[in-house]
Design an enzyme around this catalytic site. Structure first.
Site, PDB file in Angstrom:
ATOM      1  N   CYS A  69       0.842  -1.194   0.000  1.00  0.00           N
ATOM      2  CA  CYS A  69       0.000   0.000   0.000  1.00  0.00           C
ATOM      3  C   CYS A  69       0.876   1.242   0.000  1.00  0.00           C
ATOM      4  O   CYS A  69       1.879   1.312   0.705  1.00  0.00           O
ATOM      5  CB  CYS A  69      -0.958   0.090   1.187  1.00  0.00           C
ATOM      6  SG  CYS A  69      -2.100  -1.262   1.312  1.00  0.00           S
ATOM      7  N   ARG A 129       3.916  -0.052  -4.830  1.00  0.00           N
ATOM      8  CA  ARG A 129       3.678  -0.639  -3.510  1.00  0.00           C
ATOM      9  C   ARG A 129       2.376  -1.438  -3.456  1.00  0.00           C
ATOM     10  O   ARG A 129       2.093  -2.127  -2.461  1.00  0.00           O
ATOM     11  CB  ARG A 129       3.638   0.456  -2.440  1.00  0.00           C
ATOM     12  CG  ARG A 129       4.917   1.257  -2.345  1.00  0.00           C
ATOM     13  CD  ARG A 129       4.778   2.333  -1.287  1.00  0.00           C
ATOM     14  NE  ARG A 129       4.546   1.748   0.018  1.00  0.00           N
ATOM     15  CZ  ARG A 129       5.495   1.370   0.852  1.00  0.00           C
ATOM     16  NH1 ARG A 129       6.755   1.531   0.514  1.00  0.00           N
ATOM     17  NH2 ARG A 129       5.202   0.855   2.027  1.00  0.00           N
ATOM     18  N   TRP A 160      -2.626  -2.665  -1.731  1.00  0.00           N
ATOM     19  CA  TRP A 160      -2.255  -4.071  -1.915  1.00  0.00           C
ATOM     20  C   TRP A 160      -3.120  -4.828  -0.917  1.00  0.00           C
ATOM     21  O   TRP A 160      -2.948  -4.699   0.291  1.00  0.00           O
ATOM     22  CB  TRP A 160      -0.775  -4.280  -1.619  1.00  0.00           C
ATOM     23  CG  TRP A 160      -0.298  -5.662  -1.916  1.00  0.00           C
ATOM     24  CD1 TRP A 160       0.095  -6.155  -3.118  1.00  0.00           C
ATOM     25  CD2 TRP A 160      -0.155  -6.750  -0.989  1.00  0.00           C
ATOM     26  NE1 TRP A 160       0.471  -7.476  -2.998  1.00  0.00           N
ATOM     27  CE2 TRP A 160       0.329  -7.865  -1.703  1.00  0.00           C
ATOM     28  CE3 TRP A 160      -0.393  -6.890   0.379  1.00  0.00           C
ATOM     29  CZ2 TRP A 160       0.580  -9.099  -1.098  1.00  0.00           C
ATOM     30  CZ3 TRP A 160      -0.135  -8.108   0.983  1.00  0.00           C
ATOM     31  CH2 TRP A 160       0.342  -9.200   0.237  1.00  0.00           C
ATOM     32  N   ASN A 211      -1.999   1.808   5.754  1.00  0.00           N
ATOM     33  CA  ASN A 211      -1.068   0.818   5.207  1.00  0.00           C
ATOM     34  C   ASN A 211      -0.643  -0.064   6.366  1.00  0.00           C
ATOM     35  O   ASN A 211      -0.102   0.438   7.348  1.00  0.00           O
ATOM     36  CB  ASN A 211       0.142   1.554   4.592  1.00  0.00           C
ATOM     37  CG  ASN A 211       1.302   0.620   4.294  1.00  0.00           C
ATOM     38  OD1 ASN A 211       1.099  -0.566   4.081  1.00  0.00           O
ATOM     39  ND2 ASN A 211       2.499   1.148   4.283  1.00  0.00           N
ATOM     40  N   GLY A 212      -0.929  -1.364   6.269  1.00  0.00           N
ATOM     41  CA  GLY A 212      -0.551  -2.269   7.353  1.00  0.00           C
ATOM     42  C   GLY A 212      -1.675  -3.243   7.650  1.00  0.00           C
ATOM     43  O   GLY A 212      -2.584  -3.419   6.829  1.00  0.00           O
ATOM     44  N   GLU A 227      17.454 -17.494  -7.835  1.00  0.00           N
ATOM     45  CA  GLU A 227      17.055 -16.127  -8.176  1.00  0.00           C
ATOM     46  C   GLU A 227      16.485 -16.067  -9.608  1.00  0.00           C
ATOM     47  O   GLU A 227      15.498 -15.388  -9.864  1.00  0.00           O
ATOM     48  CB  GLU A 227      18.259 -15.187  -8.005  1.00  0.00           C
ATOM     49  CG  GLU A 227      18.042 -13.744  -8.432  1.00  0.00           C
ATOM     50  CD  GLU A 227      16.910 -13.016  -7.724  1.00  0.00           C
ATOM     51  OE1 GLU A 227      16.372 -13.533  -6.729  1.00  0.00           O
ATOM     52  OE2 GLU A 227      16.527 -11.935  -8.200  1.00  0.00           O
ATOM     53  N   LYS A 232      12.684 -14.857 -10.473  1.00  0.00           N
ATOM     54  CA  LYS A 232      12.424 -13.745 -11.400  1.00  0.00           C
ATOM     55  C   LYS A 232      11.444 -14.185 -12.483  1.00  0.00           C
ATOM     56  O   LYS A 232      10.538 -13.462 -12.839  1.00  0.00           O
ATOM     57  CB  LYS A 232      13.752 -13.299 -12.002  1.00  0.00           C
ATOM     58  CG  LYS A 232      13.957 -11.865 -12.199  1.00  0.00           C
ATOM     59  CD  LYS A 232      14.394 -11.029 -11.013  1.00  0.00           C
ATOM     60  CE  LYS A 232      13.608 -11.177  -9.769  1.00  0.00           C
ATOM     61  NZ  LYS A 232      14.201 -10.558  -8.606  1.00  0.00           N
ATOM     62  N   GLU A 266       7.870 -14.427 -11.104  1.00  0.00           N
ATOM     63  CA  GLU A 266       7.275 -13.113 -10.839  1.00  0.00           C
ATOM     64  C   GLU A 266       6.836 -12.417 -12.116  1.00  0.00           C
ATOM     65  O   GLU A 266       5.773 -11.807 -12.166  1.00  0.00           O
ATOM     66  CB  GLU A 266       8.313 -12.199 -10.164  1.00  0.00           C
ATOM     67  CG  GLU A 266       8.641 -12.562  -8.754  1.00  0.00           C
ATOM     68  CD  GLU A 266       9.691 -11.605  -8.204  1.00  0.00           C
ATOM     69  OE1 GLU A 266       9.349 -10.843  -7.308  1.00  0.00           O
ATOM     70  OE2 GLU A 266      10.839 -11.630  -8.677  1.00  0.00           O
ATOM     71  N   HIS A 276      17.988 -36.561  -7.492  1.00  0.00           N
ATOM     72  CA  HIS A 276      17.285 -37.090  -6.314  1.00  0.00           C
ATOM     73  C   HIS A 276      15.786 -36.798  -6.379  1.00  0.00           C
ATOM     74  O   HIS A 276      15.104 -36.853  -5.344  1.00  0.00           O
ATOM     75  CB  HIS A 276      17.896 -36.505  -5.041  1.00  0.00           C
ATOM     76  CG  HIS A 276      19.345 -36.843  -4.883  1.00  0.00           C
ATOM     77  ND1 HIS A 276      19.771 -38.111  -4.580  1.00  0.00           N
ATOM     78  CD2 HIS A 276      20.463 -36.094  -5.039  1.00  0.00           C
ATOM     79  CE1 HIS A 276      21.102 -38.128  -4.530  1.00  0.00           C
ATOM     80  NE2 HIS A 276      21.545 -36.915  -4.809  1.00  0.00           N
ATOM     81  N   LYS A 293       6.062  -3.952  -3.902  1.00  0.00           N
ATOM     82  CA  LYS A 293       7.500  -3.754  -3.780  1.00  0.00           C
ATOM     83  C   LYS A 293       7.990  -3.915  -2.348  1.00  0.00           C
ATOM     84  O   LYS A 293       9.036  -4.474  -2.094  1.00  0.00           O
ATOM     85  CB  LYS A 293       7.826  -2.355  -4.297  1.00  0.00           C
ATOM     86  CG  LYS A 293       9.307  -2.038  -4.337  1.00  0.00           C
ATOM     87  CD  LYS A 293       9.951  -2.745  -5.497  1.00  0.00           C
ATOM     88  CE  LYS A 293      11.455  -2.619  -5.492  1.00  0.00           C
ATOM     89  NZ  LYS A 293      12.059  -3.751  -6.193  1.00  0.00           N
TER      90      LYS A 293
HETATM   91  C1  F6R Z   1      11.726 -10.348  -5.730  1.00  0.00           C
HETATM   92  C2  F6R Z   1      11.591  -9.361  -4.669  1.00  0.00           C
HETATM   93  C3  F6R Z   1      11.244  -9.846  -3.321  1.00  0.00           C
HETATM   94  C4  F6R Z   1      12.037  -9.055  -2.269  1.00  0.00           C
HETATM   95  C5  F6R Z   1      11.563  -9.423  -0.857  1.00  0.00           C
HETATM   96  C6  F6R Z   1      12.391  -8.713   0.204  1.00  0.00           C
HETATM   97  O1  F6R Z   1      12.013  -9.762  -6.951  1.00  0.00           O
HETATM   98  O2  F6R Z   1      11.740  -8.198  -4.906  1.00  0.00           O
HETATM   99  O3  F6R Z   1      11.440 -11.208  -3.184  1.00  0.00           O
HETATM  100  O4  F6R Z   1      13.392  -9.342  -2.425  1.00  0.00           O
HETATM  101  O5  F6R Z   1      10.222  -9.067  -0.717  1.00  0.00           O
HETATM  102  O6  F6R Z   1      12.303  -7.339   0.081  1.00  0.00           O
HETATM  103  P1  F6R Z   1      13.392  -6.393   0.694  1.00  0.00           P
HETATM  104  O7  F6R Z   1      14.667  -6.645   0.010  1.00  0.00           O
HETATM  105  O8  F6R Z   1      12.867  -5.015   0.444  1.00  0.00           O
HETATM  106  O9  F6R Z   1      13.486  -6.705   2.163  1.00  0.00           O
END
Ligand code: F6R
Length: 613
Positions: free
Chosen positions: A2, A27, A74, A100-101, A486, A490, A493, A509, A608
């Protein structure tokens, strides 16, 4: 999670708020809403979907005024729809709130309010909160400010709230616990935001609000108080950020811009810290806690998602170079499983936003047990940066694309610097190896530049070829195992394709059962100490007719003979090489997402900054 924006001053509040919401849309983007206070009347509009939907809805309305607030959601409690969008009125319609929360005890509060005859028009915990506050205001005959203070003492959970009261002109009341709130100071005007981006065009002077603080914000006055009603002196800081950093700059998406920015963000993360001529690494944040590192029996790295992957890679690097035990923990598991922590533990928190609730609470718990906390954080002044005893910023600049790219590579650089300095301090690295790695790190920016200049067309073609696949497997060994994880994250997502990362040797395995002619398997197969073994694993997949995509070192002629498609990266030392492989995999996910016509900057269901648990 949010985004919230507020404005009090003499300008048109709606345009500032709507503009701010667009900047904060990363966000959350399930719904958006605004409320403007004018002539003791609150005008409120909200709409499911993106900020653009709200803008279209409000286009014909008279929404002038100089005090206002907005929200981009969000969803936590209640599905994304108009009625669950913020702001929320109280039943009296005198008060409007954005939040937000998460209010954890909302069910109990709601029960009490329903018993008193309150009606609810949404499924949100936020509407419960605004009514709970308003009920106190009405019953106690007190001001909104007092009612907020009383209410928040009973509320459990996390929040940033902004409130408008029709009987209090030119004022926003705000409060925070566990979610971020920045107040920008202008000339007879104030700006409020989940981060500083909405106010960047107007001011560089900001105050980061702390937990349990309440702000009374008027055009010419900012009063900060704690929940005990004592006045707190605002600590004004200067923002080190500019507008161009948060704009797309000619790229189709922020994600692509941020991938392409990596030569400079990687450079920025070691600039001023690593001196190649003198062969030194200076990290003042680390100096402050070297005695704690000397006493530490282990290092624990905590983080979530991509930041956890950076932590996992750092485990391999720190153990190799520093010969100290490293454990890597998902913050969300670490905080709940009652871990054994002592004052001999040194905890590194890795976080882009510095606001991730799971990481934050894990750190708070560890701090209580006496552990030393070190933050590797991107957002300056964020909660994790302030909670930790010491740390280093990653200097990647604002990351707007929801999927993390440049923040990850900057985290890896920061962690390599940390490992090198610690290894030198502990005497576990030879002078030659230290110098070698300093030199290797120094040329990473130009090697990343080579990838973005020379591999894009090739990677685009690979993306086109494989975009219809339903599943992907990503495999790597050693330093490249976290990169496989990773890469898979990616892809999930950005393209919504199911992808799994695995240690390449573990494949036999279990996951090998998945392999057939429809499964693309991405190998991170650059030249390192495991190269021969990973080539054998590739042969195992080929023998089972899997489709092979490899990330290989430039000049490697053997891998292209086995793999169906190859993304090349410059040859590099095995410790810095994972940064290069990551960039190739970021591009692959990006172009698959684009091929599928998806919103790569704002993938569905994501946000984010994850400020809920
Ligand atoms: C993936 C991504 C998330 C963040 C995770 C932690 O692309 O962005 O997996 O890495 O939510 O967020 P931070 O780094 O802000 O603590």
């Amino acid at each position: 999670m949010c985004g919230i924006v507020g404005y009090v001053g003499s300008k048109d509040a709606y345009s500032i708020v709507i503009d701010g919401l667009k900047k904060l849309e990363y966000r959350g983007y399930d719904s958006a809403g605004v409320a403007i206070l004018k002539d003791n009347k609150i005008k409120l509009f909200k709409k499911e979907g993106r900020v653009a939907n709200l803008e279209a809805m409000v286009a014909e309305e008279d929404i002038t005024g100089t005090v206002g607030m907005g929200h981009t959601r969000w969803a936590t409690h209640g599905e994304p729809c108009d009625k669950n969008a913020h702001p929320h009125y109280s039943n009296s319609k005198q008060i409007a709130l954005i939040h937000n929360g998460i209010i954890e005890n909302y069910a109990q509060l709601k029960k009490e309010l329903v018993a008193k005859g309150y009606e609810f028009h949404s499924d949100t915990d936020s509407e419960v909160l605004v009514n709970f506050i308003d009920d106190i205001r009405i019953n106690n005959g007190c001001t909104l400010e007092e009612a907020v203070r009383i209410a928040l003492k009973r509320v459990t959970g996390a929040y940033v709230i902004l409130l408008l009261d029709e009987s209090v002109p030119n004022t926003i009341i705000a409060a925070r616990k566990g979610s971020p709130l920045v107040i920008g100071i202008g000339q007879n005007e104030h700006f409020l935001g989940s981060d500083a981006s909405p106010m960047l065009a107007y001011t560089k002077e900001v105050v980061y609000i702390n937990d349990y603080e309440l702000a009374i914000v008027k055009p010419d006055e900012l009063i900060l108080k704690n929940l005990g009603n004592e006045t707190v002196t605002p600590f004004v800081q200067k923002l080190d950020m500019n507008l161009s950093q948060i704009e797309k700059g000619g790229f189709d998406h922020f994600m692509l811009k941020e991938i392409f920015e990596q030569p400079s963000t990687i450079f920025d993360s070691f600039r001023g810290r690593m001196d190649v001529e003198k062969n030194t690494i200076t990290l003042s944040g680390m100096d402050a806690v070297l005695d704690k590192l000397d006493a530490a029996q282990r290092i624990i790295i905590v983080g979530c998602g991509t930041s956890w992957h950076a932590g996992l890679l750092a485990e391999y690097i720190i153990e190799e170079l520093c010969r100290i035990n490293v454990e890597v923990e998902y913050a969300s598991e670490f905080r709940y499983r009652n871990p054994i922590i002592t004052d001999k533990d040194f905890i590194i928190a890795v976080s882009q936003s510095g606001e991730t609730a799971d990481t934050l609470v894990a750190l708070e718990n560890a701090k209580e047990q006496g552990a030393t906390l070190f933050g590797i954080v991107n957002v300056v002044g964020s909660s994790i940066a302030r909670l930790t005893h010491a740390g280093m910023y990653t200097h990647a600049g604002p990351e707007i694309g929801v999927a993390s790219t440049k923040a990850f590579t900057a985290q890896v650089v920061a962690l390599i610097l940390f490992a090198l300095k610690l290894a030198k301090h502990r005497g576990t690295i030879s002078d030659e190896r230290f110098a070698e790695l300093v030199n290797e790190l120094n040329v990473v920016p130009e090697k990343v530049e080579w990838i973005v200049q020379n591999q894009v067309e090739n990677i685009k073609a690979i993306a086109t070829k494989y975009q219809e696949a339903n599943d992907f497997l990503y495999l790597g060994r050693g330093y490249n195992f976290p990169i496989a994880l990773e890469g898979a994250l990616k892809l999930k997502e950005i393209s919504y394709i199911h992808a799994e990362g695995y240690p390449a040797a573990e494949m036999k395995h279990g996951p090998i059962a998945l392999v057939d002619e429809t499964l693309p398997v991405v190998f991170v197969a650059t030249k390192d100490r495991y190269h021969e073994k990973i080539v054998s694993n590739m042969q195992e997949i080929k023998a089972r007719k899997g489709m092979l995509i490899a990330v290989a070192s430039e000049g490697d002629t053997h891998t292209p003979e086995i793999a169906d498609d190859v993304m090349f990266v410059p040859d590099a030392d095995e410790i810095v090489g994972p940064i290069l492989s990551t960039v190739a995999l970021q591009l692959l996910s990006y172009y698959i997402g684009v091929e599928k016509d998806l919103d790569v900057d704002k993938p569905r269901n994501l946000a984010k900054s994850v400020t809920v648990e």
